[in-house]
Design a protein around this motif. Structure first.
Motif, PDB file in Angstrom:
ATOM      1  N   PRO A 711       0.817  -1.229   0.000  1.00 31.83           N
ATOM      2  CA  PRO A 711       0.000   0.000   0.000  1.00 31.83           C
ATOM      3  C   PRO A 711       0.842   1.267   0.000  1.00 31.83           C
ATOM      4  O   PRO A 711       2.056   1.227   0.275  1.00 31.83           O
ATOM      5  CB  PRO A 711      -0.780  -0.125   1.313  1.00 31.83           C
ATOM      6  N   ILE A 712       0.207   2.376  -0.332  1.00 29.14           N
ATOM      7  CA  ILE A 712       0.813   3.691  -0.134  1.00 29.14           C
ATOM      8  C   ILE A 712      -0.123   4.500   0.765  1.00 29.14           C
ATOM      9  O   ILE A 712      -1.336   4.323   0.729  1.00 29.14           O
ATOM     10  CB  ILE A 712       1.088   4.431  -1.461  1.00 29.14           C
ATOM     11  N   LYS A 713       0.460   5.369   1.581  1.00 29.12           N
ATOM     12  CA  LYS A 713      -0.320   6.089   2.595  1.00 29.12           C
ATOM     13  C   LYS A 713      -1.344   7.029   1.975  1.00 29.12           C
ATOM     14  O   LYS A 713      -2.496   7.081   2.391  1.00 29.12           O
ATOM     15  CB  LYS A 713       0.623   6.894   3.504  1.00 29.12           C
ATOM     16  N   GLN A 714      -0.914   7.809   0.998  1.00 28.80           N
ATOM     17  CA  GLN A 714      -1.798   8.781   0.368  1.00 28.80           C
ATOM     18  C   GLN A 714      -2.089   8.354  -1.061  1.00 28.80           C
ATOM     19  O   GLN A 714      -1.165   8.130  -1.844  1.00 28.80           O
ATOM     20  CB  GLN A 714      -1.156  10.181   0.369  1.00 28.80           C
ATOM     21  N   PRO A 715      -3.359   8.211  -1.430  1.00 26.93           N
ATOM     22  CA  PRO A 715      -3.679   7.855  -2.816  1.00 26.93           C
ATOM     23  C   PRO A 715      -3.049   8.855  -3.783  1.00 26.93           C
ATOM     24  O   PRO A 715      -3.027  10.060  -3.531  1.00 26.93           O
ATOM     25  CB  PRO A 715      -5.206   7.937  -2.850  1.00 26.93           C
ATOM     26  N   LEU A 716      -2.500   8.339  -4.855  1.00 34.97           N
ATOM     27  CA  LEU A 716      -1.794   9.162  -5.828  1.00 34.97           C
ATOM     28  C   LEU A 716      -2.646   9.335  -7.084  1.00 34.97           C
ATOM     29  O   LEU A 716      -2.919   8.372  -7.803  1.00 34.97           O
ATOM     30  CB  LEU A 716      -0.450   8.511  -6.183  1.00 34.97           C
ATOM     31  N   TYR A 717      -3.103  10.557  -7.335  1.00 31.25           N
ATOM     32  CA  TYR A 717      -3.917  10.861  -8.518  1.00 31.25           C
ATOM     33  C   TYR A 717      -2.994  11.117  -9.709  1.00 31.25           C
ATOM     34  O   TYR A 717      -1.937  11.737  -9.574  1.00 31.25           O
ATOM     35  CB  TYR A 717      -4.794  12.085  -8.254  1.00 31.25           C
ATOM     36  N   PHE A 718      -3.404  10.640 -10.878  1.00 29.22           N
ATOM     37  CA  PHE A 718      -2.596  10.855 -12.081  1.00 29.22           C
ATOM     38  C   PHE A 718      -3.517  11.242 -13.226  1.00 29.22           C
ATOM     39  O   PHE A 718      -4.679  10.825 -13.279  1.00 29.22           O
ATOM     40  CB  PHE A 718      -1.791   9.606 -12.445  1.00 29.22           C
ATOM     41  N   PRO A 719      -3.033  12.033 -14.183  1.00 25.42           N
ATOM     42  CA  PRO A 719      -3.870  12.497 -15.299  1.00 25.42           C
ATOM     43  C   PRO A 719      -3.924  11.456 -16.412  1.00 25.42           C
ATOM     44  O   PRO A 719      -3.299  10.399 -16.347  1.00 25.42           O
ATOM     45  CB  PRO A 719      -3.146  13.760 -15.761  1.00 25.42           C
ATOM     46  N   GLN A 720      -4.680  11.801 -17.429  1.00 22.47           N
ATOM     47  CA  GLN A 720      -4.808  10.935 -18.596  1.00 22.47           C
ATOM     48  C   GLN A 720      -3.472  10.812 -19.314  1.00 22.47           C
ATOM     49  O   GLN A 720      -2.669  11.745 -19.351  1.00 22.47           O
ATOM     50  CB  GLN A 720      -5.860  11.523 -19.534  1.00 22.47           C
ATOM     51  N   ASP A 721      -3.213   9.633 -19.897  1.00 24.36           N
ATOM     52  CA  ASP A 721      -1.971   9.356 -20.631  1.00 24.36           C
ATOM     53  C   ASP A 721      -0.738   9.620 -19.763  1.00 24.36           C
ATOM     54  O   ASP A 721       0.257  10.170 -20.233  1.00 24.36           O
ATOM     55  CB  ASP A 721      -1.896  10.180 -21.915  1.00 24.36           C
TER      56      ASP A 721
END
Length: 772
Positions: A711-721
């Motif tokens: 797991p990672i502590k903080q969810p990591l948001y990523f953009p398209q492509d």
């Protein structure tokens, strides 16, 4: 129990059950007792009900109008501007005229529905404030009445980040107001034209309404609704009482979006009358794609409930039927006998009847969907410590319940024995006749039994050793040797790393070494370290290790459910987010794209091969002597260790391509193993695998190992492509082994320019590492 079920039950119970409810978006008041029972008679199992009524709505509207008049009296003619220091309208508490909803003996089967006319994300601060007050009043009253769940319409638009964040803040507050209620946010799967909400909000009542029927083609952002939901649940810190109800669209979207919602905490699948089509007989039907979507979601351990929206209540009025057919409420036996048969069992609502039909058409449960296995979906287990701890008999018994694994092992052993004969390789026994086989870490002996079976099937004479450090399992092995194996096995109580070999006096060797030391990540239960200690007894150059090799594999995933569980665990376990958890990953979304050249969805992290010709431990002992191995200063690369296990350290750096935007919660870990690789051309190697895209081909229905989750502590948001860069290390200090991992997100800003848009913390399982 079997005798109680109807004749179709045997087949019926082998499929997921549908739990069907009814929702009327224009229901003016709370469901009455008579209405509730009418719904039950129509086949529904639960019903939604408004908390407040038209009287309350009129009172709120009048409050707003009165306040506008007051502002005009204060000299504020523009209704959308105000002096922030002036008091705003306060919605008074509910009265008995505002609601007919209340405590009842069936309140648990009623799902409260918040007023659809509130607008928590309105740009008019007065309306958003009033809406927030209304919601809190309704939630507090619903909690008082005993409601278990409340459905709240989601944000009406996704483009306005300020509006979505304002909505999220209101839901965060609502969770505190109703501290025992599940809150379900009603969201579309995507903003499909023609299926938008039609109810006017307060903002639309008092201001210009949007044209929801704009002409011309509209570009649809499939993931915009999910984006809004992600913002809401992120602000609410993945609260375990926050769920989502998604509306099934008329046109099933692409698989990426379906899998994204599959990973979310689904409570309801809503089907409005608009998504059904009438067949030639006039009955409602769903398309094949819609049916497949529902069937997929119903495979969850906590399968969502189906909520039929605006499909009408019941075709038959019970009161009319009673009068027409002379039905009495409490008939005598003779009166009951004369009641028409169709009157005894009211007809199902046509939409319910159709869903019941679909329920029976679902694919039956597979072997991998047995109740025991379903119960393990996304359930977190700490990895075993086989070297440090002695396992109990029940744990061994669970391992032994997988015939696929042992069949593959037996096949590998038999193939090795056949090839040994074919190639006329020398054996290591004193009589130069028997093949010397050792099962190291024998447990309760399942592999010992398979070795004996392989020897019998191939006509191979063997000398068999069973090694086990667990003194309790050693007793069991002795009994098995006496009662089942006819004394054919030499049982030794020893740690395999300290075993002196089959005959130390003549430095005898082992021809075939068999072990089942693999973990969910291949090496996470210290198979390399264990085999390092015994492989010196494998005959060279012909000796064989089964397994011969194993590879670890990774893939980034979204798993909101597990992240929420860990967020709760961390309150009691500070290392919850630093622990690699063994779990049957199921309600997840693989965020990496498939079939990207050079960057597949599942990528190999590293490999171990056995036997190793010269181990670092052997070299170190020869160079420094046995006592130096336990030196405490500076003799190895790791401070405080001798460095004898450095050859088992590993590192990988992997790149995954993500076509659609999303969020990653950690890494899914898997392994594959070559049990036996034949030396003769034309013969196939024997393998096992838990990789999702390989298990059916290599070891179908094998259940011995669940995946591992980093797991990672903080969810990591990523953009398209975007591209996700994963770095992982397998570390050691000669006393234990642990992992370190980090995920970075990159986006392309130009043909040759890539920028970093986010990264997780560096995580380390050192404090909970596997002890050697």
């Amino acid at each position: 129990m079997d005798g109680y079920l109807n004749p179709e039950s045997a087949d019926f119970e082998s499929r997921p059950r549908y739990y069907i409810g009814q929702h009327d978006s224009h229901r003016p008041d709370a469901v009455t007792d008579e209405q509730y029972h009418r719904f039950l008679n129509s086949g529904f199992q639960f019903v939604t009900t408004p908390i407040t009524n038209q009287h309350f709505y009129d009172r709120v509207v009048e409050l707003y109008k009165t306040h506008l008049k007051e502002r005009e009296a204060w000299g504020l003619s523009d209704a959308h501007k105000t002096n922030q220091s002036l008091p705003g309208p306060v919605v008074p508490t509910l009265t008995n005229k505002d609601t007919s909803y209340g405590p009842s003996n069936y309140v648990g089967s009623l799902v409260a529905y918040a007023s659809p006319w509130i607008d928590l994300s309105s740009e008019d601060t007065l309306i958003s404030s009033i809406s927030r007050q209304v919601l809190n009043l309704e939630l507090a009253y619903a909690a008082f009445c005993g409601a278990r769940s409340v459905i709240i319409p989601g944000p009406r638009q996704d483009e306005n980040g300020r509006a979505v964040m304002q909505y999220a803040r209101a839901i965060q507050e609502a969770l505190d107001v109703a501290s025992r209620i599940n809150i379900i946010i009603q969201m579309p799967m995507f903003r499909e034209p023609g299926l938008e909400e039609v109810d006017l909000t307060l903002s639309e009542v008092f201001g210009p309404t949007k044209d929801k029927t704009a002409s011309g083609p509209q570009e649809i952002d499939l993931f915009s609704a999910w984006d809004s939901w992600n913002s809401v649940r992120s602000v609410c810190k993945y609260n375990n009482r926050l769920f989502v109800a998604i509306r099934i669209p008329l046109r099933a979207p692409e698989k990426d979006l379906q899998e994204r919602w599959f990973s979310e905490p689904l409570h309801y699948l809503t089907l409005s009358s608009k998504v059904f089509q009438l067949n030639k007989a006039g009955h409602p039907t769903l398309s094949r794609n819609q049916q497949d979507l529902i069937n997929r979601y119903m495979r969850l351990k906590n399968s969502p409930w189906l909520l039929l929206s605006d499909v009408g209540s019941d075709d038959t009025d019970i009161t009319t039927r009673k009068a027409e057919e002379n039905i009495v409420d409490f008939p005598t036996l003779s009166e009951a006998a004369n009641v028409p048969k169709r009157s005894q069992f009211p007809p199902l609502h046509p939409y319910v009847a159709y869903l019941k039909h679909l329920e029976k058409k679902q694919p039956p449960f597979t072997a991998m969907e047995a109740p025991a296995l379903v119960s393990f979906q996304d359930w977190l287990q700490s990895p075993l410590q086989p070297l440090a701890d002695n396992l109990e008999s029940a744990t061994y018994e669970v391992f032994e319940g997988d015939p696929v694994k042992y069949n593959q092992y037996e096949l590998a052993i038999a193939e090795a024995m056949k090839e040994w004969k074919t190639l006329a390789k020398p054996v290591s026994s004193a009589n130069n006749t028997n093949l010397v086989v050792a099962v190291a870490g024998a447990g309760r002996g399942p592999l010992v039994t398979r070795v004996l079976r392989a020897a019998a099937s191939t006509g191979t004479a063997i000398q068999l050793w069973a090694l086990e450090k667990n003194q309790n399992a050693y007793v069991y092995l002795l009994r098995q040797n006496e009662l089942q194996w006819n004394g054919q096995v030499t049982v030794a109580k020893t740690d395999m790393r300290g075993w002196p070999g089959p005959d130390p006096s003549r430095n005898a060797k082992v021809d075939i070494l068999v072990t089942e030391l693999l973990g969910s990540f291949g090496d996470n239960e210290l198979s390399p370290e264990c085999l390092d200690g015994i492989q010196r007894h494998v005959a060279r150059p012909y000796g064989i290790s089964i397994p011969e090799s194993y590879t670890a594999h990774l893939s980034p995933i979204a798993t909101p459910r597990i992240h929420a569980d860990l967020s709760g665990k961390v309150l009691l376990d500070k290392n919850a987010f630093e622990t690699p958890w063994v779990t049957r990953l199921f309600q997840i979304d693989f965020v990496a794209a498939e079939k990207v050249p050079g960057h597949p969805r599942f990528q190999q992290a590293w490999e171990f091969v056995h036997p190793v010709e010269v181990s670092e431990a052997d070299r170190f002992l020869a160079e420094h002597g046995a006592s130096a191995r336990y030196a405490t200063q500076g003799t190895g690369s790791m401070a405080g260790s001798s460095g004898t296990n450095e050859h088992n350290a590993r590192h990988c750096h992997l790149t995954f391509v993500c076509r659609t935007r999303g969020v990653v919660h950690g890494l899914a870990g898997y392994f594959e193993s070559v049990l036996y690789r034949p030396r003769e051309a034309g013969r196939e190697k024997v393998e096992i695998s838990i990789l999702p895209d390989q298990i059916d081909r290599k070891s179908r229905d094998m259940i011995s190992w669940f995946p591992i989750f980093f797991p990672i502590k903080q969810p990591l948001y990523f953009p398209q492509d975007a591209e996700l860069e994963v770095s992982m290390w397998r570390q050691t200090d000669d006393t234990k082994v642990w992992y370190e991992w980090i995920i970075e997100a990159y986006a392309w800003a130009g043909p040759k320019t890539r920028i970093k848009v986010g990264a997780s913390d560096m995580h380390s399982s050192r404090e909970v590492g596997c002890r050697m």
